[in-house]
Design an enzyme around this catalytic site. Structure first.
Site, short mmCIF file in Angstrom:
data_model
loop_
_atom_site.label_atom_id
_atom_site.label_comp_id
_atom_site.label_asym_id
_atom_site.label_seq_id
_atom_site.Cartn_x
_atom_site.Cartn_y
_atom_site.Cartn_z
N ASP A 74 10.03 0.47 -13.53
CA ASP A 74 9.26 1.71 -13.62
C ASP A 74 9.14 2.30 -12.22
O ASP A 74 9.47 1.65 -11.23
CB ASP A 74 7.87 1.45 -14.21
CG ASP A 74 7.25 0.20 -13.63
OD1 ASP A 74 7.36 0.00 -12.41
OD2 ASP A 74 6.65 -0.57 -14.38
N ASP A 76 6.73 4.31 -9.35
CA ASP A 76 5.40 4.71 -8.90
C ASP A 76 5.57 5.76 -7.82
O ASP A 76 6.50 5.70 -7.02
CB ASP A 76 4.64 3.53 -8.32
CG ASP A 76 4.41 2.44 -9.37
OD1 ASP A 76 4.10 2.80 -10.52
OD2 ASP A 76 4.58 1.26 -9.03
N ASP A 148 0.61 -4.81 -0.72
CA ASP A 148 0.60 -6.25 -0.50
C ASP A 148 1.68 -6.75 0.46
O ASP A 148 1.37 -7.23 1.54
CB ASP A 148 0.60 -7.04 -1.84
CG ASP A 148 1.59 -6.52 -2.85
OD1 ASP A 148 2.41 -5.65 -2.50
OD2 ASP A 148 1.57 -6.99 -4.01
P1 ATP Z 1 7.28 -5.14 -10.56
O1 ATP Z 1 8.72 -5.30 -10.34
O2 ATP Z 1 6.67 -6.30 -11.23
O3 ATP Z 1 6.87 -3.84 -11.16
P2 ATP Z 1 5.87 -4.10 -8.30
O4 ATP Z 1 5.82 -4.52 -6.87
O5 ATP Z 1 6.41 -2.75 -8.60
O6 ATP Z 1 6.66 -5.21 -9.08
P3 ATP Z 1 3.46 -3.17 -9.54
O7 ATP Z 1 2.39 -3.95 -10.19
O8 ATP Z 1 4.26 -2.20 -10.33
O9 ATP Z 1 4.43 -4.25 -8.89
O10 ATP Z 1 2.80 -2.45 -8.29
C1 ATP Z 1 3.38 -1.35 -7.63
C2 ATP Z 1 3.05 -1.39 -6.14
O11 ATP Z 1 1.64 -1.35 -5.94
C3 ATP Z 1 3.50 -2.65 -5.43
O12 ATP Z 1 4.85 -2.58 -5.03
C4 ATP Z 1 2.55 -2.72 -4.25
O13 ATP Z 1 2.95 -1.83 -3.24
C5 ATP Z 1 1.26 -2.19 -4.85
N1 ATP Z 1 0.41 -3.27 -5.39
C6 ATP Z 1 0.37 -3.74 -6.66
N2 ATP Z 1 -0.54 -4.70 -6.80
C7 ATP Z 1 -1.12 -4.86 -5.60
C8 ATP Z 1 -2.16 -5.70 -5.10
N3 ATP Z 1 -2.78 -6.59 -5.89
N4 ATP Z 1 -2.51 -5.56 -3.80
C9 ATP Z 1 -1.90 -4.65 -2.99
N5 ATP Z 1 -0.91 -3.86 -3.41
C10 ATP Z 1 -0.52 -3.94 -4.69
MG MG Z 2 6.39 -1.71 -10.51
#
Ligand code: ATP
Ligand code: MG
Length: 447
Positions: A74, A76, A148
């Site tokens: 997805d 963001d 993060d």
């Molecule tokens: P995935 O492939 O599982 O979607 P992702 O890194 O995109 O991994 P998401 O949960 O979609 O994970 O989160 C999007 C973004 O938001 C992350 O890449 C990170 O920058 C930020 N983020 C998400 N959760 C946290 C957290 N608990 N603390 C700090 N930043 C976070």
């Molecule tokens: Mg994501």
């Protein structure tokens, strides 16, 4: 020097409290991510925000995945526009969330998550440093600092196809290293779920967790117990459906996170001897996910908890109970033992229970029963489950074969199978069969 010390104590980004830190701006020629690799909606939402005069970038996991040549799940978007301003720009959008207010922008079949740059100030912390409320807005730089891992803090600007990198994310990505931004221990105190994210992302991406990022995990593992059960369940689901579930669980164990965090996993991983079934169950889910096939969460949970049910079931049978009743009671036992601890949402637990309950019906191969069973909406899931049990050596593979044949056979073939089962109820191997043309079946999804 003093400024440096203050920054360290307060864990502020290097740009705060002095002149702005300059990020690295990385050009297309160096990173290779073209704007046409974004989804239609991600590109459109970003550009429309920019046209309206706001800063807007694709951010987070999507940028990371594109750099790794992985198709993002997805997209963001991070922007300088407030949630209200975003909502105002897009007719099909809604503001959601309380602790973190974000906007979902719906465009065609896609939903893009749009977040306003977070500020360096956290509104509300608990005694342990846990973030309770966090809606202060900030600059792009502050937003980067609040993310993060360094590889998750990259911004992609589709208007000029550059990547903006405040924390050496591209360097770490190339080194396949997961590095926490800021002081890891402090970041885990702020949000313990980051420990689980570290494990999941490392397993999913095949990255090393950097030693400083890794070290405090064991010591802070206990903080996870205080997280809301629903959030932990969601996180566990992400872990189990990452396509690398077994690797994730192995890594959880390695980091000291496998016990006392997810009540469900405690049960599942408690018995080292039963590892074979767990491995079998998870590897079949992993390969479905990697092949982009839908999976059923209910089915997955049914496999994870099956050992519990099976042991109690066998116990009751050995005490002289009828298999059917014994199974119902074993299920009730497991459900009441776990009760709501596991926070399994009802929509999943219902499917799980049905798959289990149906297992005894495979023994009834006389008269109209097998026909009625085929009509059962969960037949297919229950059959797949039976096949898994056979692989684990728990049931006779011939029984699975009989049911495979029965599904595929025409009218006459089915009658022959039932007759064969009547004559030799224990020798379940099917006679020469006539096959109906196989039509691909879709596995039911979602529940
Ligand atoms: P995935 O492939 O599982 O979607 P992702 O890194 O995109 O991994 P998401 O949960 O979609 O994970 O989160 C999007 C973004 O938001 C992350 O890449 C990170 O920058 C930020 N983020 C998400 N959760 C946290 C957290 N608990 N603390 C700090 N930043 C976070
Ligand atoms: Mg994501």
């Amino acid at each position: 020097m003093i400024r440096k010390l203050i920054r360290k104590v307060l864990d502020l980004p290097s740009g705060i409290g002095k002149s702005r830190a300059r990020p690295r701006i990385i050009a297309l020629a160096q990173h290779g991510v073209r704007r046409d690799q974004l989804s239609h909606a991600a590109l459109k939402v970003t550009l429309r925000l920019q046209e309206a005069g706001y800063q807007a970038y694709v951010v987070g996991g999507a940028v990371r995945d594109l750099l790794l040549d992985v198709t993002p799940k997805d997209f963001d978007v991070a922007t300088s526009a407030t949630p209200e301003q975003v909502h105002h720009l897009f007719r099909r959008s809604r503001i959601i969330g309380r602790r973190f207010r974000i906007v979902h922008v719906m465009m065609g079949p896609e939903t893009i998550e749009v977040t306003t740059f977070r500020g360096g100030l956290i509104d509300d912390r608990s005694e342990s440093g846990r973030i309770m409320a966090d809606n202060s807005f900030g600059s792009q730089e502050e937003d980067a600092h609040r993310r993060d891992f360094t590889v998750n803090a990259l911004f992609y600007d589709p208007s000029n196809e550059t990547i903006i990198d405040y924390h050496h994310g591209v360097r770490d990505l190339k080194a396949r290293r997961l590095v926490m931004i800021g002081q890891p221990a402090r970041r885990y105190q702020e949000d313990p779920v980051r420990m689980l994210r570290a494990v999941r992302l490392a397993a999913k991406l095949g990255f090393e967790i950097d030693s400083d990022t890794r070290r405090p995990i064991r010591e802070h593992a206990g903080l996870l117990k205080k997280e809301p059960a629903a959030r932990l369940f969601d996180e566990m689901l992400k872990l189990l459906t990452s396509g690398q579930a077994y690797a994730c669980l192995a890594k959880l164990r390695e980091e000291g996170l496998s016990r006392g965090v997810f009540p469900l996993l405690d049960v599942v991983m408690g018995d080292e001897g039963d590892e074979a079934f767990l491995r079998l169950a998870l590897s079949s889910t992993d390969s479905r996910i990697r092949a982009d096939k839908p999976i059923s969460v209910g089915f997955l949970l049914a496999t994870l908890l099956w050992r519990q049910v099976w042991q109690r079931w066998q116990q009751r049978i050995s005490e002289g109970e009828k298999p059917h009743l014994a199974l119902a009671e074993a299920i009730a036992d497991v459900e009441s033992e776990q009760d709501n601890d596991m926070a399994i949402p009802r929509r999943f637990s219902v499917t799980m229970r049905e798959i289990w309950t149906l297992q005894t019906r495979f023994d009834s191969r006389a008269g109209a029963r097998p026909f009625r069973f085929l009509e059962q909406p969960r037949f297919r899931a229950a059959y797949d489950f039976l096949a898994l049990r056979a692989k684990a050596g728990e049931v006779d593979p011939a029984l699975v074969e009989w049911w495979t044949d029965f599904q595929d056979a025409d009218e006459e073939g089915r009658a022959a199978l039932i007759e064969a089962a009547r004559q030799a109820p224990d020798a379940v191997r099917a006679p020469a069969r006539r096959r109906r043309r196989r039509t691909p079946r879709k596995r039911e999804d979602a529940a």
